[in-house]
Design a protein around this motif. Structure first.
Motif, PDB file in Angstrom:
ATOM      1  N   VAL A  95     -21.355 -25.809  25.116  1.00 39.47           N
ATOM      2  CA  VAL A  95     -22.037 -25.825  23.815  1.00 39.47           C
ATOM      3  C   VAL A  95     -23.070 -24.698  23.759  1.00 39.47           C
ATOM      4  CG1 VAL A  95     -23.638 -27.117  22.339  1.00 39.47           C
ATOM      5  CG2 VAL A  95     -21.662 -28.271  23.353  1.00 39.47           C
ATOM      6  N   GLY A  96     -23.842 -24.560  24.828  1.00 41.81           N
ATOM      7  CA  GLY A  96     -24.846 -23.490  24.882  1.00 41.81           C
ATOM      8  C   GLY A  96     -24.229 -22.110  24.800  1.00 41.81           C
ATOM      9  N   LEU A  97     -23.114 -21.922  25.511  1.00 39.12           N
ATOM     10  CA  LEU A  97     -22.418 -20.635  25.473  1.00 39.12           C
ATOM     11  C   LEU A  97     -21.941 -20.302  24.062  1.00 39.12           C
ATOM     12  CD1 LEU A  97     -20.241 -20.826  28.730  1.00 39.12           C
ATOM     13  CD2 LEU A  97     -22.150 -19.267  28.306  1.00 39.12           C
ATOM     14  N   LEU A  98     -21.360 -21.286  23.400  1.00 46.59           N
ATOM     15  CA  LEU A  98     -20.814 -21.044  22.059  1.00 46.59           C
ATOM     16  C   LEU A  98     -21.916 -20.809  21.029  1.00 46.59           C
ATOM     17  CD1 LEU A  98     -17.815 -23.541  21.936  1.00 46.59           C
ATOM     18  CD2 LEU A  98     -17.709 -21.048  21.905  1.00 46.59           C
ATOM     19  N   VAL A  99     -23.024 -21.524  21.150  1.00 43.10           N
ATOM     20  CA  VAL A  99     -24.142 -21.289  20.226  1.00 43.10           C
ATOM     21  C   VAL A  99     -24.622 -19.846  20.341  1.00 43.10           C
ATOM     22  CG1 VAL A  99     -26.564 -21.842  19.739  1.00 43.10           C
ATOM     23  CG2 VAL A  99     -24.919 -23.678  20.113  1.00 43.10           C
ATOM     24  N   THR A 100     -24.767 -19.376  21.582  1.00 43.90           N
ATOM     25  CA  THR A 100     -25.196 -17.986  21.814  1.00 43.90           C
ATOM     26  C   THR A 100     -24.164 -17.003  21.296  1.00 43.90           C
ATOM     27  OG1 THR A 100     -26.413 -18.661  23.790  1.00 43.90           O
ATOM     28  CG2 THR A 100     -25.908 -16.332  23.575  1.00 43.90           C
ATOM     29  N   LEU A 101     -22.894 -17.250  21.599  1.00 46.80           N
ATOM     30  CA  LEU A 101     -21.826 -16.359  21.164  1.00 46.80           C
ATOM     31  C   LEU A 101     -21.732 -16.310  19.640  1.00 46.80           C
ATOM     32  CD1 LEU A 101     -19.353 -14.569  21.646  1.00 46.80           C
ATOM     33  CD2 LEU A 101     -17.981 -16.650  21.867  1.00 46.80           C
TER      34      LEU A 101
END
Length: 311
Positions: A203-209
């Motif tokens: 989730v954190g990766l996708l929010v940043t991406l």
């Protein structure tokens, strides 16, 4: 003004005159570092101190922006750069104000080009721009792209404003490459043995991406409001772009891939083969979600750009 147009946002302070800036104005925009230098050879910034004061030779590419007659100081600046193997692009701004009674615009442009070439004693090109009507910015962006190294070119595609559909497609390709890197991180995270921890990281990766993708296309809430008449028929897509830009929204999006997520959680506890399966599923889940978000952003950005090009 040139910087603001190139990135598509008012990131640089704008003033009248060459001595307005009291120091180099450094602008960080996405992956770009842009520097607005004060006028060279002016009262506040004499030529004999200029290059050391502003570390001029540290930059990748230079734009010599002028709006009046080309000056001898500009010539000296250019020759210093040329002698040190640097690339300088000449930009004549305020093209919309070029006028002389009885002269055509072609004649006036030729006169300006001839004057620059006479001053610098080199057969240089001049790009004519107007920040008012956006003339010349596709040509200027292409000139920058052509004269920088491949690593800088990737950053340029991701961060600069698109003034052509071709550039927008290049932007999409760079965003896709960026998504692959994030999907690879998710793949590595897929074998995380702590239950639920890998999902939180995804989730954190996708929010940043997703933020990086939106920033690359310049799709801010203010932009949506400004262009609401243009994108009114795409309201569901715009709403998804906004909604899925949050942690809650990403969590909702990942529920679409719930079956695969469950398979990943189960598989990673199977020695070796199971971990490979979990990593593969982690990659595919992140890549699928990123591709969906990227396609939505690209579609909206393309619609906005087409409306701008039609004006």
């Amino acid at each position: 003004s040139i910087i603001n147009r190139l990135v598509g946002s008012n990131v640089a302070k704008v003033g009248q005159g060459t001595d307005v800036t009291v120091e180099a104005q450094i602008i960080e925009w996405n992956d770009l570092l842009l520097v607005d230098l004060p006028g060279y050879g002016t009262t506040k910034f004499p030529k004999n101190e200029y290059f050391e004061t502003f570390n001029v030779e540290d930059f990748n590419i230079y734009l010599c922006v002028f709006s009046g007659k080309f000056h001898a100081a500009d010539t000296e600046f250019f020759h210093h750069l040329r002698n040190n193997g640097r690339v300088c692009i000449f930009v004549r701004n305020h093209h919309d104000e070029i006028w002389e009674d009885g002269k055509s615009i072609d004649d006036l442009e030729k006169k300006i080009i001839d004057d620059v070439r006479k001053q610098v004693k080199s057969n240089e090109s001049v790009i004519f721009t107007s920040c008012r009507n956006k003339k010349g910015f596709d040509e200027l962006s292409t000139a920058i792209e052509t004269n920088i190294d491949s690593a800088s070119r990737e950053k340029w595609f991701k961060s600069a404003k698109a003034y052509s559909i071709e550039f927008l497609e290049k932007k999409k390709n760079e965003c896709k490459n960026h998504a692959i890197k994030y999907a690879a991180l998710s793949a590595a995270n897929g074998i995380n043995p702590i239950i639920g921890a890998d999902i939180a990281v995804d989730v954190g990766l996708l929010v940043t991406l997703f933020k990086k993708i939106r920033d690359s296309y310049g799709l801010t809430n203010e932009q949506f409001e400004l262009k609401k008449q243009v994108v009114q028929n795409m309201a569901p897509v715009v709403n998804n772009i906004i909604k899925y830009g949050t942690k809650e929204g990403v969590s909702m999006l990942l529920k679409v891939f719930a079956v695969r997520e469950a398979a990943k959680e189960t598989a990673k506890y199977v020695p070796i083969v199971g971990q490979l399966i979990a990593a593969t599923l982690g990659f595919s889940i992140t890549m699928a979600a990123a591709t969906s978000y990227l396609n939505d952003c690209h579609m909206v950005a393309k619609t906005i750009l087409e409306s701008e090009l039609a004006c």
